[in-house]
Scaffold this motif. Structure first.
Motif, PDB file in Angstrom:
ATOM      1  N   THR A  60       0.856  -0.986  -0.336  1.00  0.00           N
ATOM      2  CA  THR A  60      -0.279  -0.019  -0.188  1.00  0.00           C
ATOM      3  C   THR A  60       0.987   1.461  -0.291  1.00  0.00           C
ATOM      4  N   LYS A  61       2.408   1.198   0.914  1.00  0.00           N
ATOM      5  CA  LYS A  61       2.743   2.646   0.479  1.00  0.00           C
ATOM      6  C   LYS A  61       3.713   2.188  -0.990  1.00  0.00           C
ATOM      7  N   ARG A  62       3.574   1.832  -1.421  1.00  0.00           N
ATOM      8  CA  ARG A  62       4.386   1.873  -3.020  1.00  0.00           C
ATOM      9  C   ARG A  62       3.473   1.924  -3.967  1.00  0.00           C
ATOM     10  N   ASN A  63       2.260   1.385  -3.847  1.00  0.00           N
ATOM     11  CA  ASN A  63       1.054   1.540  -4.914  1.00  0.00           C
ATOM     12  C   ASN A  63      -0.402   1.365  -4.520  1.00  0.00           C
ATOM     13  N   VAL A  64      -1.218   2.389  -4.261  1.00  0.00           N
ATOM     14  CA  VAL A  64      -2.280   2.443  -2.959  1.00  0.00           C
ATOM     15  C   VAL A  64      -3.828   1.186  -3.849  1.00  0.00           C
TER      16      VAL A  64
ATOM     17  N   ALA B 228       0.766 -10.054  -9.748  1.00  0.00           N
ATOM     18  CA  ALA B 228       0.828  -8.954  -9.304  1.00  0.00           C
ATOM     19  C   ALA B 228       2.417  -7.899  -9.968  1.00  0.00           C
ATOM     20  N   GLN B 229       3.561  -8.447  -9.410  1.00  0.00           N
ATOM     21  CA  GLN B 229       4.714  -7.412  -8.412  1.00  0.00           C
ATOM     22  C   GLN B 229       5.109  -7.737 -10.456  1.00  0.00           C
ATOM     23  N   ARG B 230       4.846  -8.378 -11.528  1.00  0.00           N
ATOM     24  CA  ARG B 230       5.697  -8.673 -12.871  1.00  0.00           C
ATOM     25  C   ARG B 230       5.294  -7.844 -13.398  1.00  0.00           C
ATOM     26  N   ARG B 231       4.094  -7.629 -13.008  1.00  0.00           N
ATOM     27  CA  ARG B 231       3.122  -6.556 -13.912  1.00  0.00           C
ATOM     28  C   ARG B 231       3.899  -5.222 -14.854  1.00  0.00           C
ATOM     29  N   GLY B 232       4.554  -4.575 -14.472  1.00  0.00           N
ATOM     30  CA  GLY B 232       5.727  -3.567 -14.879  1.00  0.00           C
ATOM     31  C   GLY B 232       6.122  -3.923 -15.806  1.00  0.00           C
TER      32      GLY B 232
ATOM     33  N   TYR C 262      -0.371   3.645 -13.264  1.00  0.00           N
ATOM     34  CA  TYR C 262      -0.798   3.486 -14.008  1.00  0.00           C
ATOM     35  C   TYR C 262      -1.732   2.376 -13.175  1.00  0.00           C
ATOM     36  N   ASP C 263      -2.061   1.876 -12.587  1.00  0.00           N
ATOM     37  CA  ASP C 263      -3.040   1.367 -11.761  1.00  0.00           C
ATOM     38  C   ASP C 263      -3.753   2.027 -10.836  1.00  0.00           C
ATOM     39  N   ALA C 264      -3.727   3.548 -10.681  1.00  0.00           N
ATOM     40  CA  ALA C 264      -4.905   4.350 -10.104  1.00  0.00           C
ATOM     41  C   ALA C 264      -5.344   5.149 -11.823  1.00  0.00           C
ATOM     42  N   LEU C 265      -4.497   4.592 -13.068  1.00  0.00           N
ATOM     43  CA  LEU C 265      -5.922   5.284 -13.998  1.00  0.00           C
ATOM     44  C   LEU C 265      -6.816   5.016 -14.395  1.00  0.00           C
TER      45      LEU C 265
ATOM     46  N   GLU D 163      -1.831   8.307   1.379  1.00  0.00           N
ATOM     47  CA  GLU D 163      -2.876   7.748   1.263  1.00  0.00           C
ATOM     48  C   GLU D 163      -2.548   7.719  -0.333  1.00  0.00           C
ATOM     49  N   ALA D 164      -2.241   8.261  -1.781  1.00  0.00           N
ATOM     50  CA  ALA D 164      -2.114   8.216  -2.670  1.00  0.00           C
ATOM     51  C   ALA D 164      -1.211   9.856  -3.062  1.00  0.00           C
ATOM     52  N   TRP D 165      -1.404   9.719  -4.506  1.00  0.00           N
ATOM     53  CA  TRP D 165      -0.392  10.602  -5.479  1.00  0.00           C
ATOM     54  C   TRP D 165      -1.227  11.431  -5.991  1.00  0.00           C
ATOM     55  N   VAL D 166      -1.269  13.132  -5.856  1.00  0.00           N
ATOM     56  CA  VAL D 166      -1.402  13.658  -6.743  1.00  0.00           C
ATOM     57  C   VAL D 166      -0.863  14.694  -7.346  1.00  0.00           C
ATOM     58  N   ALA D 167      -0.777  15.390  -8.497  1.00  0.00           N
ATOM     59  CA  ALA D 167      -0.345  15.711  -9.755  1.00  0.00           C
ATOM     60  C   ALA D 167      -0.801  16.807  -9.267  1.00  0.00           C
ATOM     61  N   PRO D 168       0.928  18.463  -8.525  1.00  0.00           N
ATOM     62  CA  PRO D 168       0.472  20.283  -8.560  1.00  0.00           C
ATOM     63  C   PRO D 168      -0.399  20.255  -9.501  1.00  0.00           C
ATOM     64  N   ASN D 169      -1.069  21.440  -9.624  1.00  0.00           N
ATOM     65  CA  ASN D 169      -1.589  22.320 -10.692  1.00  0.00           C
ATOM     66  C   ASN D 169      -0.354  22.944 -11.492  1.00  0.00           C
ATOM     67  N   GLY D 170       0.703  23.184 -10.636  1.00  0.00           N
ATOM     68  CA  GLY D 170       1.617  24.337 -11.438  1.00  0.00           C
ATOM     69  C   GLY D 170       2.041  25.344 -10.597  1.00  0.00           C
ATOM     70  N   ARG D 171       0.845  26.018 -10.188  1.00  0.00           N
ATOM     71  CA  ARG D 171       0.862  27.188  -9.794  1.00  0.00           C
ATOM     72  C   ARG D 171       2.120  27.311  -8.370  1.00  0.00           C
ATOM     73  N   VAL D 172       1.819  26.472  -7.853  1.00  0.00           N
ATOM     74  CA  VAL D 172       3.112  26.376  -6.206  1.00  0.00           C
ATOM     75  C   VAL D 172       4.276  26.191  -6.645  1.00  0.00           C
ATOM     76  N   SER D 173       5.377  26.327  -6.887  1.00  0.00           N
ATOM     77  CA  SER D 173       6.601  25.966  -6.839  1.00  0.00           C
ATOM     78  C   SER D 173       7.295  24.806  -6.066  1.00  0.00           C
ATOM     79  N   PRO D 174       8.013  24.059  -6.537  1.00  0.00           N
ATOM     80  CA  PRO D 174       8.762  23.156  -5.203  1.00  0.00           C
ATOM     81  C   PRO D 174       9.353  23.972  -4.098  1.00  0.00           C
ATOM     82  N   ALA D 175       9.755  23.368  -3.072  1.00  0.00           N
ATOM     83  CA  ALA D 175      10.213  24.213  -2.294  1.00  0.00           C
ATOM     84  C   ALA D 175       9.782  23.245  -0.577  1.00  0.00           C
ATOM     85  N   PRO D 176      11.181  23.017   0.532  1.00  0.00           N
ATOM     86  CA  PRO D 176      10.990  21.782   1.483  1.00  0.00           C
ATOM     87  C   PRO D 176       9.954  22.521   2.545  1.00  0.00           C
TER      88      PRO D 176
END
Length: 284
Positions: A50-54, A95-99, A112-115, A168-181
């Motif tokens: 789950t930590k690698r692939n929700v 399932a580990q071999r799918r990639g 890919y699995d999320a999509l 829980e999952a990954w999200v893609a940024p909208n692009g309005r926030v510059s990466p920063a710590p």
């Protein structure tokens, strides 16, 4: 009790789980021990996966829970549950071999699995396009490595110790926030801030909070907070210092029943966790 030692077996790495090991488990004379051994092995793998692939983690978790539930409700016999758990172990192994089969890395197969879990996306875009998108998303996250784009739980409302945030999952940024710590993404639940943050919206927060806090939307913790929506000691609200010793945490909502939370706060009692940077929106 160490069920593997009790069964006289070494605990295997499920990625190396062999048919020979599963055959040994199938032939164990202690049938209940075999069930417990398989349950523990698969449960540990589900947590790690789950930590690698929700998507994969949740799917296997549901299958495992359903099988064990039927066994404990005596809907299936011990021999049958052993066979079903062995089949699930083999499915996890495959399932580990799918990639590799799809030409995707471990990070890319998670996207890919999320999509792929969205049937309409598969029908409209097709498999090859989904693979391309998965690669691009993985590359975006890799290039923006200073942002923790994993989704965590927050509340408006609140979240307390019983609702400690977990990735829980990954999200893609909208692009309005510059990466920063110090940036992270949290899903905010509840209606008490719905004029600024829709219920269930994903938001970017920044920690630590510097400068004046008044007039900013903050994620805060205080032992006296009991938010009406979830009752925890954390909440997302508009912060206002009303006196040297008092803070008002104000809702911004069009729903009746939400009142400001007034706190007689010392520096030791009130902990400001992070400030709201951007509302990404409710992601489907």
């Amino acid at each position: 009790m160490d069920v593997f030692a009790a069964a006289g077996l070494q605990k295997p790495d499920i990625s190396l789980l062999s048919d020979e090991f599963l055959a040994e488990v199938r032939e164990l004379p202690q049938r209940n021990l075999a069930v417990e051994l398989l349950r523990k092995l698969l449960n540990d793998e589900v947590k790690a996966r789950t930590k690698r692939n929700v998507v994969q983690g949740r799917a296997f978790s549901e299958l495992l829970e359903a099988t064990i539930r039927r066994y404990r409700n005596r809907a299936i016999e011990t021999a049958q549950v052993i066979e079903e758990l062995i089949a699930l172990a083999k499915e996890m192994r495959e399932a580990q071999r799918r990639g590799e089969e799809l030409g995707l890395s471990e990070e890319e197969i998670a996207f890919y699995d999320a999509l792929e879990s969205n049937d309409s996306a598969v029908a409209v875009l097709g498999d090859e396009t989904l693979r391309t998108i998965a690669r691009e998303l993985s590359d975006t996250v890799r290039r923006n490595a200073t942002i923790d784009w994993t989704v965590k739980a927050a509340a408006a409302g609140s979240f307390g110790e019983a609702q400690a945030p977990e990735a829980e999952a990954w999200v893609a940024p909208n692009g309005r926030v510059s990466p920063a710590p110090g940036l992270f993404v949290a899903q905010v639940v509840g209606e008490s801030m719905n004029q600024r943050i829709p219920n269930g919206a994903f938001c970017v927060f920044r920690a630590p909070v510097e400068g004046s806090r008044t007039g900013r939307v903050l994620l805060v913790q205080h032992r006296a907070i009991s938010d009406p929506e979830t009752g925890g000691s954390y909440t997302v609200k508009l912060y206002e210092r009303v006196s040297p010793d008092a803070v008002l945490l104000k809702p911004q909502t069009d729903v009746d029943g939400y009142e400001p939370i007034e706190i007689q706060a010392s520096a030791d009692d009130l902990r400001v966790i992070a400030e709201l940077v951007e509302v990404l929106g409710v992601l489907s």
